[in-house]
Design an enzyme around this catalytic site. Structure first.
Site, mmCIF file in Angstrom:
data_model
loop_
_atom_site.group_PDB
_atom_site.id
_atom_site.type_symbol
_atom_site.label_atom_id
_atom_site.label_comp_id
_atom_site.label_asym_id
_atom_site.label_seq_id
_atom_site.Cartn_x
_atom_site.Cartn_y
_atom_site.Cartn_z
ATOM 1 N N LEU A 87 -8.178 -4.967 -6.223
ATOM 2 C CA LEU A 87 -9.006 -3.771 -6.456
ATOM 3 C C LEU A 87 -10.451 -4.016 -6.046
ATOM 4 O O LEU A 87 -11.258 -3.095 -6.074
ATOM 5 C CB LEU A 87 -8.918 -3.341 -7.925
ATOM 6 C CG LEU A 87 -7.498 -3.037 -8.444
ATOM 7 C CD1 LEU A 87 -7.542 -2.540 -9.889
ATOM 8 C CD2 LEU A 87 -6.789 -2.009 -7.568
ATOM 9 N N LYS A 88 -10.776 -5.238 -5.704
ATOM 10 C CA LYS A 88 -12.120 -5.597 -5.190
ATOM 11 C C LYS A 88 -13.227 -4.926 -6.005
ATOM 12 O O LYS A 88 -14.033 -4.152 -5.481
ATOM 13 C CB LYS A 88 -12.272 -5.205 -3.729
ATOM 14 C CG LYS A 88 -11.292 -5.869 -2.793
ATOM 15 C CD LYS A 88 -11.598 -5.535 -1.345
ATOM 16 C CE LYS A 88 -10.463 -5.856 -0.418
ATOM 17 N NZ LYS A 88 -9.297 -4.943 -0.547
ATOM 18 N N HIS A 114 -16.572 -3.985 -7.692
ATOM 19 C CA HIS A 114 -17.959 -4.142 -7.236
ATOM 20 C C HIS A 114 -18.802 -3.138 -8.018
ATOM 21 O O HIS A 114 -18.819 -1.948 -7.703
ATOM 22 C CB HIS A 114 -18.027 -3.848 -5.724
ATOM 23 C CG HIS A 114 -19.332 -4.194 -5.100
ATOM 24 N ND1 HIS A 114 -19.554 -4.109 -3.751
ATOM 25 C CD2 HIS A 114 -20.499 -4.636 -5.637
ATOM 26 C CE1 HIS A 114 -20.795 -4.488 -3.479
ATOM 27 N NE2 HIS A 114 -21.382 -4.797 -4.609
ATOM 28 N N THR A 127 -19.756 -3.893 -16.353
ATOM 29 C CA THR A 127 -18.630 -3.012 -16.019
ATOM 30 C C THR A 127 -17.513 -3.810 -15.346
ATOM 31 O O THR A 127 -16.328 -3.660 -15.683
ATOM 32 C CB THR A 127 -19.115 -1.875 -15.088
ATOM 33 O OG1 THR A 127 -20.153 -1.174 -15.765
ATOM 34 C CG2 THR A 127 -18.004 -0.918 -14.733
ATOM 35 N N THR A 177 -12.037 -7.690 6.460
ATOM 36 C CA THR A 177 -11.462 -8.076 7.757
ATOM 37 C C THR A 177 -11.505 -6.924 8.773
ATOM 38 O O THR A 177 -11.227 -7.118 9.952
ATOM 39 C CB THR A 177 -9.999 -8.532 7.568
ATOM 40 O OG1 THR A 177 -9.354 -7.647 6.652
ATOM 41 C CG2 THR A 177 -9.938 -9.915 7.009
ATOM 42 N N ASP A 195 0.851 -1.193 0.000
ATOM 43 C CA ASP A 195 0.000 0.000 0.000
ATOM 44 C C ASP A 195 0.886 1.243 0.000
ATOM 45 O O ASP A 195 2.057 1.187 0.360
ATOM 46 C CB ASP A 195 -0.944 -0.047 1.201
ATOM 47 C CG ASP A 195 -1.969 -1.169 1.046
ATOM 48 O OD1 ASP A 195 -2.585 -1.243 -0.028
ATOM 49 O OD2 ASP A 195 -2.132 -1.972 1.970
ATOM 50 N N GLN A 205 -7.664 -3.289 11.183
ATOM 51 C CA GLN A 205 -8.163 -4.659 11.042
ATOM 52 C C GLN A 205 -8.856 -5.080 12.338
ATOM 53 O O GLN A 205 -8.474 -4.648 13.421
ATOM 54 C CB GLN A 205 -6.992 -5.620 10.750
ATOM 55 C CG GLN A 205 -6.222 -5.310 9.491
ATOM 56 C CD GLN A 205 -6.963 -5.739 8.222
ATOM 57 O OE1 GLN A 205 -8.166 -6.000 8.233
ATOM 58 N NE2 GLN A 205 -6.254 -5.793 7.125
ATOM 59 N N ARG A 208 -1.546 -10.652 11.869
ATOM 60 C CA ARG A 208 -0.679 -9.923 12.805
ATOM 61 C C ARG A 208 0.074 -10.912 13.682
ATOM 62 O O ARG A 208 -0.487 -11.913 14.105
ATOM 63 C CB ARG A 208 -1.524 -8.994 13.710
ATOM 64 C CG ARG A 208 -2.199 -7.818 12.970
ATOM 65 C CD ARG A 208 -1.190 -6.842 12.418
ATOM 66 N NE ARG A 208 -1.799 -5.672 11.768
ATOM 67 C CZ ARG A 208 -2.147 -5.597 10.474
ATOM 68 N NH1 ARG A 208 -1.970 -6.647 9.672
ATOM 69 N NH2 ARG A 208 -2.660 -4.494 9.973
ATOM 70 N N ILE A 228 -21.912 -3.043 -11.686
ATOM 71 C CA ILE A 228 -22.832 -3.876 -12.465
ATOM 72 C C ILE A 228 -22.013 -4.906 -13.253
ATOM 73 O O ILE A 228 -20.824 -4.681 -13.538
ATOM 74 C CB ILE A 228 -23.733 -3.021 -13.393
ATOM 75 C CG1 ILE A 228 -22.894 -2.183 -14.351
ATOM 76 C CG2 ILE A 228 -24.665 -2.146 -12.568
ATOM 77 C CD1 ILE A 228 -23.726 -1.475 -15.430
HETATM 78 O O1 C5P Z 1 -1.544 -3.586 6.366
HETATM 79 P P1 C5P Z 1 -2.411 -4.796 6.389
HETATM 80 O O2 C5P Z 1 -1.649 -6.070 6.686
HETATM 81 O O3 C5P Z 1 -3.629 -4.639 7.270
HETATM 82 O O4 C5P Z 1 -2.891 -4.914 4.869
HETATM 83 C C1 C5P Z 1 -3.829 -5.827 4.433
HETATM 84 C C2 C5P Z 1 -4.010 -5.659 2.955
HETATM 85 O O5 C5P Z 1 -4.972 -6.620 2.549
HETATM 86 C C3 C5P Z 1 -4.549 -4.295 2.543
HETATM 87 O O6 C5P Z 1 -3.970 -3.957 1.285
HETATM 88 C C4 C5P Z 1 -6.021 -4.514 2.366
HETATM 89 O O7 C5P Z 1 -6.602 -3.688 1.397
HETATM 90 C C5 C5P Z 1 -6.050 -5.968 1.894
HETATM 91 N N1 C5P Z 1 -7.287 -6.685 2.145
HETATM 92 C C6 C5P Z 1 -7.939 -6.692 3.350
HETATM 93 N N2 C5P Z 1 -9.145 -7.330 3.495
HETATM 94 C C7 C5P Z 1 -9.678 -8.015 2.469
HETATM 95 C C8 C5P Z 1 -9.006 -8.063 1.238
HETATM 96 C C9 C5P Z 1 -7.807 -7.384 1.111
HETATM 97 O O8 C5P Z 1 -7.434 -6.124 4.332
HETATM 98 N N3 C5P Z 1 -10.814 -8.672 2.622
#
Ligand code: C5P
Length: 235
Positions: free
Chosen positions: A66-67, A69, A74, A126, A16, A194, A185, A71
Site C-alpha cells: 500500500l506504500k 506516505h 498516521t 519503477t 492487481d 514500467q 519482464r 505524516i
Molecule cells: O504488473 P506488474 O508486474 O508491472 O506489477 C508490479 C506490481 O508491483 C504492481 O502491483 C505495482 O504496484 C508493484 N510495485 C511497483 N513498483 C514499486 C513497488 C511495487 O511496480 N516500487
C-alpha cells in the site's frame, strides 16, 4: 517472510484488480507453485481485509503493497493495523522521511505478535525514468541509493527497488538488507507502464531477495505456464 530460500519463495505474484472472486481464482490456480501474493492499492481498496484473509486461508503469505506516505503518526497507526491483519511484508515510502520510517518501525514492533512482518520502504517507483519534474535534482540511481541508505539507517528491513539498482543497494546496504524488486519482464515482453525493468534471472543474480511480478502472469492466457517459466529461469 523467510529469506533467500528456493525459487518458489523468491517469487511474489501481484494480484492487481478489483475483484475478490478473480483474486481467489488466481490464488487457487497458482498456489501449487506460488507461496507469496502481493495485494496492492486497487485490490485492497476494492475488497478490503477480506482479500488478506482469503490468501492466508489458502496457506500463502501476503505482501501488503500500500506504500503508505503520510505524516508519521498516521502512517504508524496504519502500519499497526496492517500488522494486526497478519501480513508477512508491508511497505511505506522512504520519501516520507526519517521520522515517518522510525515511527512506522516502532508501531510494527508494538503491534506484532510472535512473528513481526518485514517492513520495507519503496525508493523510486519503477515506472519513473527521471525525477526533474518532481523537483529532485539527482539521477534516479543516486536517489534510490540515498533513500535505501536512509531506510536502512531508520531500521527498515529492506526496500523496493528496480532491477537496475539492486547491485548498488546490495553494496551499500549489506547482505542482510532485503531487496524486493518489481519491474520484472521476460525477454521481449511488453513493459506496460514500467520503465526501469529487468529479467527475472538478471534480478536474482544482481542480488534481489524477492521478485514481484503482476501482469505478465495474471494477464497471460496460461498464468501457471508463466510462473513455471519464471521459476525455471531463477531456479
Ligand atoms: O504488473 P506488474 O508486474 O508491472 O506489477 C508490479 C506490481 O508491483 C504492481 O502491483 C505495482 O504496484 C508493484 N510495485 C511497483 N513498483 C514499486 C513497488 C511495487 O511496480 N516500487
Amino acid at each position: 517472510m523467510s529469506r533467500k530460500t528456493g525459487a518458489r519463495q523468491k517469487l511474489v505474484v501481484a494480484l492487481d484488480g478489483d475483484s475478490l472472486v478473480r483474486a481467489q481464482e488466481m490464488v487457487e490456480l497458482l498456489r501449487g507453485d506460488v507461496v507469496n501474493f502481493e495485494v496492492g492499492i486497487e485490490l485492497f481498496t476494492a475488497c478490503g481485509p477480506g482479500v488478506i484473509e482469503m490468501i492466508r486461508e489458502a496457506e500463502c503469505q501476503v505482501f501488503l503493497d500500500l506504500k503508505y506516505h503520510d505524516i508519521p503518526s498516521t502512517v504508524a497507526k496504519a502500519v499497526a493495523c496492517a500488522t494486526r491483519l497478519g501480513v508477512a511484508l508491508l511497505n511505506i515510502h522512504a520519501s516520507g522521511g526519517a521520522r515517518m520510517m522510525e515511527e512506522a518501525r516502532n508501531a510494527v514492533a508494538q503491534a506484532a505478535g510472535t512473528t513481526p512482518p518485514k517492513l520495507i520502504a519503496a525508493t523510486v517507483l519503477t515506472s519513473m525514468e527521471s525525477l526533474g519534474d518532481i523537483g529532485v535534482q539527482f539521477e534516479v540511481r543516486e536517489q534510490v541509493v540515498r533513500l535505501a541508505q536512509l531506510a536502512r539507517d531508520m531500521g527498515m528491513d529492506g526496500v523496493n527497488a528496480s532491477p537496475l539498482e539492486i547491485q548498488m543497494i546490495r553494496q551499500t546496504c549489506g547482505e542482510h538488507f532485503l531487496i524486493v524488486t518489481p519491474g520484472i519482464r521476460m525477454a521481449g515482453e511488453r513493459p506496460d507502464d514500467q520503465r526501469r525493468i529487468g529479467h527475472p534471472r538478471q534480478a536474482i543474480e544482481a542480488g534481489a531477495d524477492y521478485l514481484v511480478v503482476g501482469r505478465p502472469i495474471t494477464e497471460a492466457p496460461d498464468p501457471r505456464a508463466v510462473v513455471k517459466a519464471i521459476l525455471r529461469d531463477i531456479g
